[in-house]
Design a protein around this motif. Sequence first.
Motif, PDB file in Angstrom:
ATOM      1  N   SER A  22       0.840  -1.195   0.000  1.00 22.62           N
ATOM      2  CA  SER A  22       0.000   0.000   0.000  1.00 22.62           C
ATOM      3  C   SER A  22       0.869   1.235   0.000  1.00 22.62           C
ATOM      4  O   SER A  22       1.702   1.430   0.879  1.00 22.62           O
ATOM      5  N   ASP A  23       0.687   2.081  -1.007  1.00 25.53           N
ATOM      6  CA  ASP A  23       1.481   3.302  -1.109  1.00 25.53           C
ATOM      7  C   ASP A  23       1.284   4.206   0.103  1.00 25.53           C
ATOM      8  O   ASP A  23       2.232   4.677   0.711  1.00 25.53           O
ATOM      9  N   GLN A  24       0.033   4.448   0.467  1.00 28.58           N
ATOM     10  CA  GLN A  24      -0.237   5.382   1.548  1.00 28.58           C
ATOM     11  C   GLN A  24       0.226   4.830   2.888  1.00 28.58           C
ATOM     12  O   GLN A  24       0.734   5.575   3.734  1.00 28.58           O
ATOM     13  N   PHE A  74     -11.589   7.294  -6.969  1.00 27.55           N
ATOM     14  CA  PHE A  74     -10.786   8.159  -7.825  1.00 27.55           C
ATOM     15  C   PHE A  74     -11.632   9.041  -8.740  1.00 27.55           C
ATOM     16  O   PHE A  74     -11.106   9.941  -9.381  1.00 27.55           O
ATOM     17  N   LYS A  75     -12.941   8.799  -8.824  1.00 25.23           N
ATOM     18  CA  LYS A  75     -13.744   9.443  -9.858  1.00 25.23           C
ATOM     19  C   LYS A  75     -13.963  10.935  -9.627  1.00 25.23           C
ATOM     20  O   LYS A  75     -14.251  11.659 -10.563  1.00 25.23           O
ATOM     21  N   GLY A  76     -13.840  11.398  -8.414  1.00 26.23           N
ATOM     22  CA  GLY A  76     -14.006  12.829  -8.177  1.00 26.23           C
ATOM     23  C   GLY A  76     -12.703  13.575  -8.013  1.00 26.23           C
ATOM     24  O   GLY A  76     -12.694  14.785  -7.775  1.00 26.23           O
ATOM     25  N   LEU A  77     -11.583  12.863  -8.166  1.00 23.44           N
ATOM     26  CA  LEU A  77     -10.280  13.468  -7.890  1.00 23.44           C
ATOM     27  C   LEU A  77      -9.982  14.654  -8.804  1.00 23.44           C
ATOM     28  O   LEU A  77      -9.340  15.621  -8.406  1.00 23.44           O
ATOM     29  N   GLY A  78     -10.476  14.582 -10.046  1.00 24.55           N
ATOM     30  CA  GLY A  78     -10.148  15.642 -10.996  1.00 24.55           C
ATOM     31  C   GLY A  78     -11.210  16.713 -11.140  1.00 24.55           C
ATOM     32  O   GLY A  78     -11.063  17.613 -11.991  1.00 24.55           O
ATOM     33  N   ASP A 152       1.500  23.316  -6.921  1.00 26.83           N
ATOM     34  CA  ASP A 152       0.554  22.199  -6.924  1.00 26.83           C
ATOM     35  C   ASP A 152       0.425  21.528  -8.292  1.00 26.83           C
ATOM     36  O   ASP A 152      -0.204  20.472  -8.415  1.00 26.83           O
ATOM     37  N   LEU A 153       0.990  22.147  -9.322  1.00 24.48           N
ATOM     38  CA  LEU A 153       0.966  21.547 -10.650  1.00 24.48           C
ATOM     39  C   LEU A 153       1.711  20.209 -10.633  1.00 24.48           C
ATOM     40  O   LEU A 153       2.809  20.108 -10.100  1.00 24.48           O
ATOM     41  N   ILE A 154       1.101  19.182 -11.211  1.00 23.58           N
ATOM     42  CA  ILE A 154       1.768  17.878 -11.334  1.00 23.58           C
ATOM     43  C   ILE A 154       2.333  17.768 -12.740  1.00 23.58           C
ATOM     44  O   ILE A 154       1.594  17.867 -13.733  1.00 23.58           O
ATOM     45  N   ILE A 155       3.630  17.559 -12.840  1.00 24.49           N
ATOM     46  CA  ILE A 155       4.299  17.332 -14.125  1.00 24.49           C
ATOM     47  C   ILE A 155       4.724  15.873 -14.170  1.00 24.49           C
ATOM     48  O   ILE A 155       5.426  15.395 -13.270  1.00 24.49           O
ATOM     49  N   GLY A 156       4.290  15.163 -15.211  1.00 22.88           N
ATOM     50  CA  GLY A 156       4.600  13.745 -15.325  1.00 22.88           C
ATOM     51  C   GLY A 156       5.281  13.401 -16.631  1.00 22.88           C
ATOM     52  O   GLY A 156       5.021  14.026 -17.667  1.00 22.88           O
ATOM     53  N   VAL A 157       6.170  12.426 -16.593  1.00 25.37           N
ATOM     54  CA  VAL A 157       6.826  11.883 -17.784  1.00 25.37           C
ATOM     55  C   VAL A 157       6.455  10.410 -17.882  1.00 25.37           C
ATOM     56  O   VAL A 157       6.664   9.650 -16.931  1.00 25.37           O
ATOM     57  N   CYS A 158       5.890  10.018 -19.017  1.00 25.77           N
ATOM     58  CA  CYS A 158       5.478   8.633 -19.197  1.00 25.77           C
ATOM     59  C   CYS A 158       5.889   8.172 -20.592  1.00 25.77           C
ATOM     60  O   CYS A 158       6.583   8.883 -21.313  1.00 25.77           O
ATOM     61  N   GLU A 195      -3.355  10.066  -7.718  1.00 29.05           N
ATOM     62  CA  GLU A 195      -3.747  10.278  -6.320  1.00 29.05           C
ATOM     63  C   GLU A 195      -2.514  10.342  -5.421  1.00 29.05           C
ATOM     64  O   GLU A 195      -2.409  11.203  -4.543  1.00 29.05           O
ATOM     65  N   ASN A 196      -1.567   9.430  -5.649  1.00 31.61           N
ATOM     66  CA  ASN A 196      -0.338   9.456  -4.853  1.00 31.61           C
ATOM     67  C   ASN A 196       0.386  10.788  -4.992  1.00 31.61           C
ATOM     68  O   ASN A 196       0.865  11.369  -4.014  1.00 31.61           O
TER      69      ASN A 196
END
Length: 524
Positions: A22-24, A74-78, A152-158, A195-196
């Motif tokens: 579990s991550d959390q 997770f459905k309301g996270l965004g 608070d901006l999330i920057i991701g590389v995938c 979410e993490n």
Amino acid sequence: MNEKQRKEQSQIKQSNPADIKSDQDNLNRLKDKTSDDFIKYFEATYEPPNLRKAQKRGKQDVKYHDNFEIDEQFKGLGTGRKYLIRTYGCQMNEHDTEVMSGILEEMGYEATTNQKEADIILLNTCAIRENAENKVFGEIGHLKPLKVENPDLIIGVCGCMSQEESVVNRILEKHHQVDLIFGTHNIHRLPQLVENAHLSKERVVEVWSKEGDVIENLPKRRQGNIKAWVNIMYGCDKFCTYCIVPYTRGKERSRRPEDIIQEVRHLAAQGYKEVTLLGQNVNAYGKDFDDIEFGLGDLMDEIRKIDIPRVRFTTSHPRDFDDRLIEVLAKGGNLMPYIHLPVQSGNSNVLKLMGRKYTREQYLELVGKIKEAIPNASFTTDIIVGFPNETEEQFEDTLSLYDEVGFEGAYTFIFSPRDGTPAAKFNDKISMDEKKERLQRLNKKVNTLSAEAMKKYEGETVKVLVEGESKNNPDVLAGYTEHSKLVNFTGPRTAIGQIVEVKITEAKTWTLDGVMVEESVEVS
């Protein structure tokens, strides 16, 4: 917690569920520990992408999931948040972006093209050439001021770059504005990863060196409602000596035929006019099945019966282009007579060093078979110039093969060594100036033959799938012929999304100009 501890704890969290329950829970467990304890935990759990392990991994761990669903949590996270995805590379990356967009929108996110509005920015990357990687690192640098303005901006590389150990290490060391790194095998875990990143406010890294699973019912936000990508398989088993794809995308895993056929039927019911079947090595489809004998030819034989006007496939490998596929393509109908068949080199010795496992003669024999069965087929290809120690005579073989096949277009590249591939270790005595000069000569031939192929359409009437306005002139419509030729023409906007007849008035090197035939009706 002091500032030093916060910085060290924000370095990385590897959340592969195979290793961490579990991550959390792990995050909570670390809150009261010292920075030394965190580093020990990190060293024990984090494993960067490993190309050697990637080559050795097998398919025994591949699982099939019939019905992907996003958990309600997770459905309301965004909600009230916006996302932006920048895509680099091939059609597979474009399709992955459609899936990630679909997942984010089911989480409540809204798409935006304005990076200043975005709450999460993902760079979906390509690793096939050095230039592609340089573009991504340049973009990461350009995003740093946004992160400063909005912490608070999330920057991701995938995507594919994230599967490379050297890339991940470079990001971790030099690009601290990146919050999220994940690979090609775990897109379906995007809700958990986002979410993490939101909750923990620390860098999240999840890159799997194991094989990815085959997951059905992934949501998609398709680009437009006229043409659609349909992924039929993942990965590649060929391990050409210059290519990073088998390492970044894994070995070949095919979707079940019934799932693909159902998806195409659904697209037809929605009114799509064209589907393109996708795979890194698309005509190896089905070779990994243990319970049935069912290849790409069999799949296309079923799909051609579906009421959808156009069906294409890409990208194929000459080694897997079998007689059954040729037999089915020759039936025509909604199967388009356009074949992209990468050759890479016209010299057998260079092909051997590339690990392509066919000769010049075998390639030409295959092309001859296809032409005999499908006389109106058109061919395009991929060619690498300046493979290590390619001689002038060997390069001339590529030029002569281009003439002999009569290609109507090509993607041409100078050899780009990829870290971890065998060819990157080859001693290369060819100067970059000589490679560039060869590329210019090849491109001159490519342009000449393309212009010749286009010239034969002047005065002819062709069927065009109209995609929208021309990029250069909103008063002109644009679309593609059955042979994938771009046509710019005048006609009513009601033609968009339809297949219409266009009379060609002028041929250019890469495009055709024309006028829609009056009272032209959609061709089913």
